[in-house]
Every structure is written in structure tokens, then in C-alpha cells.
Design an enzyme around this catalytic site. Structure first.
Site, short mmCIF file in Angstrom:
data_model
loop_
_atom_site.label_atom_id
_atom_site.label_comp_id
_atom_site.label_asym_id
_atom_site.label_seq_id
_atom_site.Cartn_x
_atom_site.Cartn_y
_atom_site.Cartn_z
CE LYS A 18 -4.29 1.02 2.48
NZ LYS A 18 -4.92 0.87 3.80
C1 E4P Z 1 -8.33 1.83 3.90
O1 E4P Z 1 -7.52 1.06 3.41
C2 E4P Z 1 -8.15 2.51 5.19
O2 E4P Z 1 -7.48 1.62 6.07
C3 E4P Z 1 -9.44 2.86 5.89
O3 E4P Z 1 -10.58 2.52 5.15
C4 E4P Z 1 -9.45 4.21 6.51
O4 E4P Z 1 -10.69 4.46 7.09
P1 E4P Z 1 -10.96 5.56 8.21
O5 E4P Z 1 -11.27 6.84 7.54
O6 E4P Z 1 -12.15 5.03 8.96
O7 E4P Z 1 -9.72 5.63 9.06
#
Ligand code: E4P
Length: 218
Positions: A83
Site C-alpha cells: 500500500k
Molecule cells: C483503507 O484502506 C483505510 O485503512 C481505511 O478505510 C481508513 O478508514 P478511516 O477513515 O475510517 O480511518
């Protein structure tokens, strides 16, 4: 539509996997910090119980550093998806890692233009964050609709839309209607999808009536 689970809690993933609800997992540095676990160790455990891609995020901010970290993360298991953030360095790292055969999830996407750039850089997944846009009074679902439409216009772009920052079932249902490929869901949202008061009430009534018959199946 594929369901990824957005957590670094192994026990949660294991129990949702038993119900067949886990096609993949996404983590981020905040979720790893919350788990209190060693990063590489927890990713290895998650990869072993997850049939599909498990996103593990780099923490370097320059392209060379991201590529080096991505290579290390890929050695943990074949289903690691590296990522990277949606920055210029992130796109360079995405292109390099994708050319080497890695799955790459480009994260922190907040505009259709960013999503187009990630696809051109060879991303396997683009992660638009709907909840965080809603938080600043901007329509997060509009972003999903725009990206799905743009990608459909160019079938040579193979990037999958991975709806992220999902806060409630309406986000998921709207994304599914739009044709997004994947949604990554916190475990509490998956449980919200399951619940309906009429299911609970109906089951209660069936069981009460069954008791009156005095019968048993076994
Ligand atoms: C995606 O890969 C992220 O880990 C995640 O969806 C972030 O979400 P949040 O805005 O609830 O932290």
C-alpha cells in the site's frame, strides 16, 4: 463485489472468515498501532488466514524508500499487496513495484484525477476514502461514482475500485449499486449489515411457536 476487512485484529478476521465474509484485508499504520502488535508478525498471521490480498502500508515518503519497504513486505507472503500513498513518490513506487509483479494498493485518494493517475501508474487497487470526505461535508459517494465511470470508459485500465473509509451500510450499498469492485469494511460495519430488527423479531416468534409444539428435531 469483494469484501475486504479493514482491521489489524487477527481474531476479528478469523471469525469473519469462518462466515465466508473475508475476500481480503486492508491495514494501515493507525490500525497496526491500535492492534499493539509487531507489524510484520501481524501481517504474516493475517496473510495465513486470508484467501486474498492483504494490504500492508509503506511508511517511507520517498520513492526509493517505498520501493525498498515494498520489497521487504512482499517477502512476508505472496498475498501481500503493497500500500502506497497517493503522492508523486507513491506513483513512482507503484509503477516500479507493479512492473516487478507486485499487487499495489494506492491509498488516500480523494479525487477522480488522483484515481486516474493511480490507474495509469499500474495500481491493482485504488482506495478512495468516502467517510473522510463526508466528514468535511463533501459527498464521498460522488467520488466513487466518478471513478467507476472514468475507469469504465477506458477498459485498458485494470485498476479495481476499493471503497475505503466506509462508515455504515449505506456507503456499501450505494457503492455496490455503482459497480465498485471491492469495499473494505471495518468489522462493526459488517455486523451492521447483518442486523435487521424484523429478523430478530421473526426468529423470536418462530422459536416461541415451535416450543408450543413440544417437538424436537434431534
Ligand atoms: C483503507 O484502506 C483505510 O485503512 C481505511 O478505510 C481508513 O478508514 P478511516 O477513515 O475510517 O480511518
Amino acid at each position: 463485489m469483494k469484501f475486504f476487512v479493514d482491521t489489524a485484529e487477527v481474531a476479528e478476521i478469523r471469525s469473519l472468515a469462518e462466515a465466508g465474509l473475508v475476500d481480503g484485508v486492508t491495514t494501515n499504520p493507525s490500525l497496526v498501532a491500535k492492534s499493539g502488535r509487531d507489524f510484520k508478525e501481524v501481517i504474516a498471521e493475517i496473510c495465513a488466514i486470508t484467501p486474498g490480498p492483504v494490504s500492508a502500508e509503506v511508511t517511507a515518503t520517498d520513492a526509493a524508500g517505498m520501493i525498498a519497504e515494498g520489497k521487504v513486505l512482499r517477502t512476508i507472503a505472496p498475498n501481500v499487496a503493497v500500500k502506497v500513498p497517493l503522492t508523486e513518490a507513491g506513483l513512482v513506487a507503484c509503477r516500479t513495484l507493479a512492473n516487478e509483479g507486485a499487487m499495489v494498493n494506492v491509498t488516500l485518494c480523494f479525487s477522480p484525477a488522483q484515481a486516474l493517475l493511480a490507474a495509469k501508474a499500474g495500481a491493482t487497487f485504488i482506495s478512495p476514502f468516502v467517510g473522510r470526505l463526508d466528514d468535511i461535508s463533501t459527498d464521498g459517494m460522488r467520488l466513487i461514482a466518478d471513478i467507476v465511470q472514468i475507469y469504465r470508459n477506458y477498459p485498458n485500465l485494470k485498476t479495481e475500485v476499493l471503497v475505503a473509509s466506509v462508515r455504515h451500510p449505506i456507503h456499501l450499498i450505494e457503492a455496490a449499486k455503482m459497480g465498485a469492485h471491492v469495499a473494505t469494511l471495518p468489522p462493526n460495519v459488517i455486523r451492521m449489515l447483518l442486523k435487521h430488527p424484523l429478523t430478530d423479531r421473526g426468529l423470536e416468534a418462530f422459536l416461541a411457536d415451535w416450543k408450543k409444539t413440544g417437538q424436537s428435531i434431534l
